[in-house]
Design a protein around this motif. Structure first.
Motif, PDB file in Angstrom:
ATOM      1  N   ASN A 136       0.709  -0.928   0.140  1.00 36.14           N
ATOM      2  CA  ASN A 136       0.072  -0.095  -0.052  1.00 36.14           C
ATOM      3  C   ASN A 136       0.997   0.888  -0.317  1.00 36.14           C
ATOM      4  O   ASN A 136       2.238   1.009   1.103  1.00 36.14           O
ATOM      5  CB  ASN A 136      -0.748  -0.228   1.244  1.00 36.14           C
ATOM      6  N   VAL A 137       0.238   2.438  -1.042  1.00 37.38           N
ATOM      7  CA  VAL A 137       1.526   3.544  -1.040  1.00 37.38           C
ATOM      8  C   VAL A 137       0.294   4.823  -1.004  1.00 37.38           C
ATOM      9  O   VAL A 137      -0.751   4.382  -0.891  1.00 37.38           O
ATOM     10  CB  VAL A 137       2.101   3.239  -2.207  1.00 37.38           C
ATOM     11  N   PHE A 138       1.810   5.937  -0.956  1.00 36.73           N
ATOM     12  CA  PHE A 138       0.349   6.897  -1.231  1.00 36.73           C
ATOM     13  C   PHE A 138       1.170   8.015  -2.439  1.00 36.73           C
ATOM     14  O   PHE A 138       2.693   7.145  -3.259  1.00 36.73           O
ATOM     15  CB  PHE A 138       0.456   7.972  -0.362  1.00 36.73           C
ATOM     16  N   TYR A 139       0.954   7.700  -3.967  1.00 41.26           N
ATOM     17  CA  TYR A 139       2.044   8.074  -5.064  1.00 41.26           C
ATOM     18  C   TYR A 139       1.618  10.072  -4.449  1.00 41.26           C
ATOM     19  O   TYR A 139       0.666  10.922  -3.708  1.00 41.26           O
ATOM     20  CB  TYR A 139       1.179   8.483  -6.064  1.00 41.26           C
TER      21      TYR A 139
ATOM     22  N   VAL B  19       6.677   8.623  -4.775  1.00 42.18           N
ATOM     23  CA  VAL B  19       6.327   6.790  -4.007  1.00 42.18           C
ATOM     24  C   VAL B  19       6.031   6.453  -2.602  1.00 42.18           C
ATOM     25  O   VAL B  19       7.759   6.471  -2.394  1.00 42.18           O
ATOM     26  CB  VAL B  19       5.733   5.474  -4.604  1.00 42.18           C
ATOM     27  N   LYS B  20       5.186   6.402  -1.286  1.00 47.01           N
ATOM     28  CA  LYS B  20       5.455   6.472  -0.643  1.00 47.01           C
ATOM     29  C   LYS B  20       5.140   6.079   0.341  1.00 47.01           C
ATOM     30  O   LYS B  20       3.964   4.930  -0.187  1.00 47.01           O
ATOM     31  CB  LYS B  20       5.501   7.964   0.604  1.00 47.01           C
ATOM     32  N   SER B  21       5.814   4.909   0.833  1.00 47.56           N
ATOM     33  CA  SER B  21       5.259   3.382   1.821  1.00 47.56           C
ATOM     34  C   SER B  21       5.055   3.567   2.803  1.00 47.56           C
ATOM     35  O   SER B  21       4.924   5.152   3.242  1.00 47.56           O
ATOM     36  CB  SER B  21       6.325   2.226   1.030  1.00 47.56           C
ATOM     37  N   ALA B  22       4.655   2.092   3.341  1.00 45.26           N
ATOM     38  CA  ALA B  22       3.518   2.504   4.828  1.00 45.26           C
ATOM     39  C   ALA B  22       4.643   2.598   5.938  1.00 45.26           C
ATOM     40  O   ALA B  22       4.146   3.703   6.847  1.00 45.26           O
ATOM     41  CB  ALA B  22       2.292   1.139   4.494  1.00 45.26           C
ATOM     42  N   ASN B  23       5.541   2.345   5.291  1.00 38.83           N
ATOM     43  CA  ASN B  23       6.772   3.071   6.627  1.00 38.83           C
ATOM     44  C   ASN B  23       7.267   4.342   6.516  1.00 38.83           C
ATOM     45  O   ASN B  23       8.318   4.628   7.388  1.00 38.83           O
ATOM     46  CB  ASN B  23       7.667   1.510   7.148  1.00 38.83           C
ATOM     47  N   GLY B  24       6.491   4.557   5.409  1.00 44.52           N
ATOM     48  CA  GLY B  24       7.671   5.862   5.392  1.00 44.52           C
ATOM     49  C   GLY B  24       8.632   6.633   4.390  1.00 44.52           C
ATOM     50  O   GLY B  24       8.568   7.300   3.713  1.00 44.52           O
ATOM     51  N   SER B  25       8.964   5.178   4.189  1.00 44.68           N
ATOM     52  CA  SER B  25      10.337   5.700   2.823  1.00 44.68           C
ATOM     53  C   SER B  25       9.822   6.159   1.327  1.00 44.68           C
ATOM     54  O   SER B  25       8.553   6.015   1.210  1.00 44.68           O
ATOM     55  CB  SER B  25      10.886   4.959   2.839  1.00 44.68           C
ATOM     56  N   ILE B  26      10.096   7.195   1.042  1.00 43.38           N
ATOM     57  CA  ILE B  26       9.622   7.570  -0.336  1.00 43.38           C
ATOM     58  C   ILE B  26      10.855   7.288  -1.354  1.00 43.38           C
ATOM     59  O   ILE B  26      12.171   7.390  -0.360  1.00 43.38           O
ATOM     60  CB  ILE B  26       9.564   9.498  -0.773  1.00 43.38           C
ATOM     61  N   ILE B  27      10.547   6.897  -2.411  1.00 43.03           N
ATOM     62  CA  ILE B  27      11.159   6.327  -3.215  1.00 43.03           C
ATOM     63  C   ILE B  27      10.251   6.800  -4.694  1.00 43.03           C
ATOM     64  O   ILE B  27       9.305   7.070  -4.783  1.00 43.03           O
ATOM     65  CB  ILE B  27      11.589   4.920  -3.641  1.00 43.03           C
ATOM     66  N   PRO B  28      11.751   7.693  -5.568  1.00 42.04           N
ATOM     67  CA  PRO B  28      11.619   8.150  -6.683  1.00 42.04           C
ATOM     68  C   PRO B  28      11.494   7.015  -7.466  1.00 42.04           C
ATOM     69  O   PRO B  28      12.173   6.281  -7.835  1.00 42.04           O
ATOM     70  CB  PRO B  28      12.333   9.350  -6.808  1.00 42.04           C
ATOM     71  N   LEU B  29      10.192   7.256  -8.489  1.00 44.57           N
ATOM     72  CA  LEU B  29      10.358   6.384 -10.188  1.00 44.57           C
ATOM     73  C   LEU B  29       9.785   7.128 -11.267  1.00 44.57           C
ATOM     74  O   LEU B  29       9.697   7.994 -10.908  1.00 44.57           O
ATOM     75  CB  LEU B  29       8.815   5.606  -9.092  1.00 44.57           C
ATOM     76  N   LYS B  30      10.565   6.204 -12.578  1.00 48.23           N
ATOM     77  CA  LYS B  30       9.967   6.841 -13.548  1.00 48.23           C
ATOM     78  C   LYS B  30       9.120   6.522 -14.139  1.00 48.23           C
ATOM     79  O   LYS B  30       8.669   4.874 -13.909  1.00 48.23           O
ATOM     80  CB  LYS B  30      11.684   6.865 -14.193  1.00 48.23           C
ATOM     81  N   ILE B  31       7.881   6.661 -14.769  1.00 42.80           N
ATOM     82  CA  ILE B  31       7.075   5.798 -16.007  1.00 42.80           C
ATOM     83  C   ILE B  31       7.489   5.268 -16.375  1.00 42.80           C
ATOM     84  O   ILE B  31       7.864   6.268 -18.024  1.00 42.80           O
ATOM     85  CB  ILE B  31       5.813   7.041 -15.662  1.00 42.80           C
ATOM     86  N   VAL B  32       7.746   4.278 -16.636  1.00 38.89           N
ATOM     87  CA  VAL B  32       7.851   3.776 -18.371  1.00 38.89           C
ATOM     88  C   VAL B  32       6.758   3.565 -19.312  1.00 38.89           C
ATOM     89  O   VAL B  32       7.424   3.045 -20.122  1.00 38.89           O
ATOM     90  CB  VAL B  32       8.989   2.218 -17.774  1.00 38.89           C
ATOM     91  N   GLY B  33       5.650   2.959 -18.979  1.00 39.22           N
ATOM     92  CA  GLY B  33       4.475   2.472 -19.080  1.00 39.22           C
ATOM     93  C   GLY B  33       3.376   3.117 -18.349  1.00 39.22           C
ATOM     94  O   GLY B  33       3.024   3.173 -16.991  1.00 39.22           O
TER      95      GLY B  33
END
Ligand SMILES: Nc1ncnc2c1ncn2[C@@H]1O[C@H](COP(=O)(O)OP(=O)(O)O)[C@@H](O)[C@H]1O
Ligand SMILES: [Mg+2]
Lengths: 420, 225
Positions: free
Chosen positions: A126-129, A193-207
């Motif tokens: 589960n995440v937050f965009y 994207v922010k995960s349930a435990n609070g870490s934030i990861i940047p992602l690139k949209i490939v599709g």
């Protein structure tokens, strides 16, 4: 001994000298077979499409760890109270992990099972965009892209970009189309994207991914298994779901029971999940066959009629042939071969008509949100149906020709000659 | 001299509408090369007899020999084969297959027999048509020629397999006197020059008088032979 060439010459002369009647009889068959081919191609195409919609993308067995309260509460373990009526209120499930314990050994065990076509692990998170100041609630699934492509036709739901781009890019994401619209981002953009435990990861949209179910497309995205494991803060044995595809779908209920009892996991089989689906498919097939057989039966009666008429017209010819030494069997052959020739010509044209009909339907635009990669009506071109079609044409004309030919075989030349 | 056809004690009944004893104890034979005519009042059973002799009717009692072999109990297929190979039949009405050419009509029995190649059969058929003086009509549809010509085509067809006997049921009955003379002369020549055996039912006393022998029938019996 029969000289088949002379029989065939007589047959041909009979057919050609009343080409209109023969043509009408053949057209009856053509129409019947053509309709059969077109209808069955369309119906199975449609069935295939619906199968694709539900069956192909649904795992035959879905294994996960359901969070639920224990059946046995501590008080049940105490022998002192075993005779008494215990009431425990407000039971909550134990704080436990969503991950499947010992997932990797389970996967390799399943892969060895010969009923299994393929197994693929997933990690759900589960995440937050995050886009600027907005946060959108969502769900990310980490997948093994190649397995998903192979087993569950994953590629059908990628409307932009290529799923393989995800393999190369551990920081890539296949974003649900609903989310993309909401966040007004597109392929090549970056999101966080922010995960349930609070870490934030940047992602690139490939599709961009579109399942056809709007509710899903508003929340669901896909990343690499590894990316999802990072998001969940787990190692490479962190796996939340296992999807299994079998060679034979019918075995799913039995096997899912085995798995859930052996491993204390929840295993849902496709039959239970989509019970109503099978019935729809078989009813559609049944309707197709009934309509086609009706058409062919009508065509058969046409042939029967025409041959019957022909035999009444040809009484004199039959008498002459018999008087000059053609046997009853020869005469029967003459009329049977006329029927079969009508069936063969009509049937072959019917296959062509069916192919043309299929081809035309194949060109008609058909847009549905459910299947983004499908642009025209679905049609199956299965050679099996063409074989069934031509066989049916031959069998039905054979039957329609048999009774009149039998009658011609029995005609007594003396009756005819005396009648003059 | 060998007997090409022999009937021994042939009896025939029609069962409908009432039992009717139509042929009563018919016995006679035909020698090789003979030209025999059958005469008798209308309704005395001539056609009925001829259908039995030509093997088309098998519902009779007694014995029938063709080429000195008993054929009474032969199967329908064996009889068809015999009819094809050994008997030439000429009807009163010129039964030709209307969709076929004259040549095709003549060729069919030989093609059914299958003893010769297509080209040989074609040559034979053209020969027969030449013999009957209708060679020039060979490629016309059978419906496009006159009655007398049709009857000559039917005779050519009867000859195509060189049968041991040719039978005719009033073959001139439907023709004018000129055409019927032509047909008679053809039969005469076939008998005299080609040594064919012929058995012809006729009403025509002049015709009968010119044959080798007259079989006189009355009320289902042979009165004189
Ligand atoms: N199928 C039949 N059923 C009953 N009687 C018949 C049948 N065919 C012919 N007959 C009768 O048999 C008799 C002989 O007929 P047929 O052989 O045709 O005479 P013909 O000598 O004129 O050729 C006639 O009286 C005719 O009415
Ligand atoms: Mg008669």
């Amino acid at each position: 001994m029969t000289n088949y060439r002379v029989i065939f010459d007589i047959t041909r002369t009979h057919l050609l000298s009343r080409i209109k009647q023969s043509g009408v009889a053949a057209l009856g068959v053509t129409f019947g077979i053509g309709m059969f081919i077109t209808m069955i191609g369309f119906m199975t195409g449609l069935n295939g499409l619906l199968d694709g919609l539900i069956l192909n993308r649904t795992p035959h067995i879905h294994i996960y760890n359901e969070i639920e309260p224990s059946e046995a509460q501590p008080v049940d373990l105490l022998t002192d109270f075993s005779q008494s009526f215990n009431v425990v209120s407000s039971i909550k499930p134990k704080q436990s992990q969503v991950r499947i314990h010992n997932a990797l050994p389970l996967i390799s065990q399943l892969k060895k099972d010969e009923r299994v076509k393929g197994v693929t692990p997933q990690v759900n998170a589960n995440v937050f965009y995050l886009a600027g100041s907005i946060q959108i609630n969502g769900m990310i699934t980490g997948i093994n892209v190649l397995d998903e492509l192979d087993l569950f036709n994953f590629g059908d739901y990628i409307v932009e970009g290529k799923p393989k781009d995800l393999i190369k890019n551990n920081k890539g994401i296949l974003l649900g189309s609903g989310i993309a619209t909401k966040m007004s981002v597109t392929i090549g953009d970056r999101i966080q994207v922010k995960s349930a435990n609070g870490s934030i990861i940047p992602l690139k949209i490939v599709g961009i991914f579109q399942s056809g179910l709007a509710e899903v497309d508003k929340v669901q995205s896909y990343v690499n298994l590894k990316t999802a494991q990072q998001l969940q803060g787990g190692g490479n044995d962190y796996i939340s779901d296992i999807n299994v595809k079998l060679w034979d779908m019918e075995l799913a209920p039995k096997m899912s029971k085995e798995i859930s009892s052996q491993h204390k996991l929840t295993a849902i089989d496709i039959k239970t999940a989509n019970a109503q689906f099978d019935t729809g498919s078989s009813v559609r097939n049944l309707i197709t066959y009934v309509v086609s057989i009706t058409l062919l039966t009508v065509a058969g009666f046409g042939i029967y009629n025409i041959l019957n008429m022909l035999i009444y017209e040809k009484m004199n010819d039959i008498a002459i042939l018999k008087a000059t030494g053609f046997s009853g069997n020869d005469v029967k052959l003459i009329f049977m071969s006329q029927a079969i020739l009508i069936g063969l010509v009509g049937g072959t044209l019917g296959l062509l008509l069916g192919l043309t009909g299929s081809f035309i339907i194949d060109q008609i635009p058909f847009n549905t949100a459910g299947l983004p990669t499908i642009k025209t009506y679905p049609i199956t071109y299965d050679y099996k149906y063409y074989l069934i079609g031509i066989s049916f044409a031959l069998v039905s004309t054979f039957l329609a020709g048999y009774l009149p030919a039998k009658k011609a075989e029995k005609i007594d030349p003396v009756d005819i000659i005396r009648g003059q | 001299m060998s007997k090409v056809l022999e009937a021994r004690n042939i009896q025939k009944h029609f069962h409908f509408p009432v039992d009717f004893h139509v042929l009563k104890d018919i016995s006679f034979s035909i020698e090789h090369g003979e030209f025999v005519s059958i005469m008798g009042k209308s309704g005395c059973g001539k056609s009925t007899l001829l259908y039995i002799l030509s093997t088309m009717d098998t519902d009779y009692e007694g014995e029938l020999f063709l080429d000195e072999k008993l054929i009474t109990d032969n199967s329908a297929n064996e009889l068809a084969r015999l009819r094809n190979e050994k008997i030439g039949f000429v009807f009163q009405f010129h039964y030709l297959l209307p969709e076929f050419t004259v040549l095709d009509n003549v060729m069919l029995p030989a093609r059914k027999l299958g003893k010769k190649s297509f080209d040989e059969i074609r040559e034979d058929a053209l020969d027969k048509l030449r013999l009957l003086d209708i060679y020039d009509q060979a490629h016309k549809k059978a419906t496009m020629i006159s009655g007398g010509q049709k009857q000559r085509v039917a005779i050519a067809r009867a000859l195509i397999n060189d049968p041991v006997i040719i039978m005719g049921d009033e073959p001139t009955g439907n023709l004018d006197s000129k055409n019927s003379d032509t047909v008679f002369n053809i039969f005469r020549d076939l008998s005299k020059e080609k040594n064919f055996s012929l058995l012809v039912v006729t009403h025509d006393q002049d015709f009968a008088d010119k044959t080798d022998r007259i079989i006189e029938m009355g009320d289902g019996r042979i009165i004189s032979a």
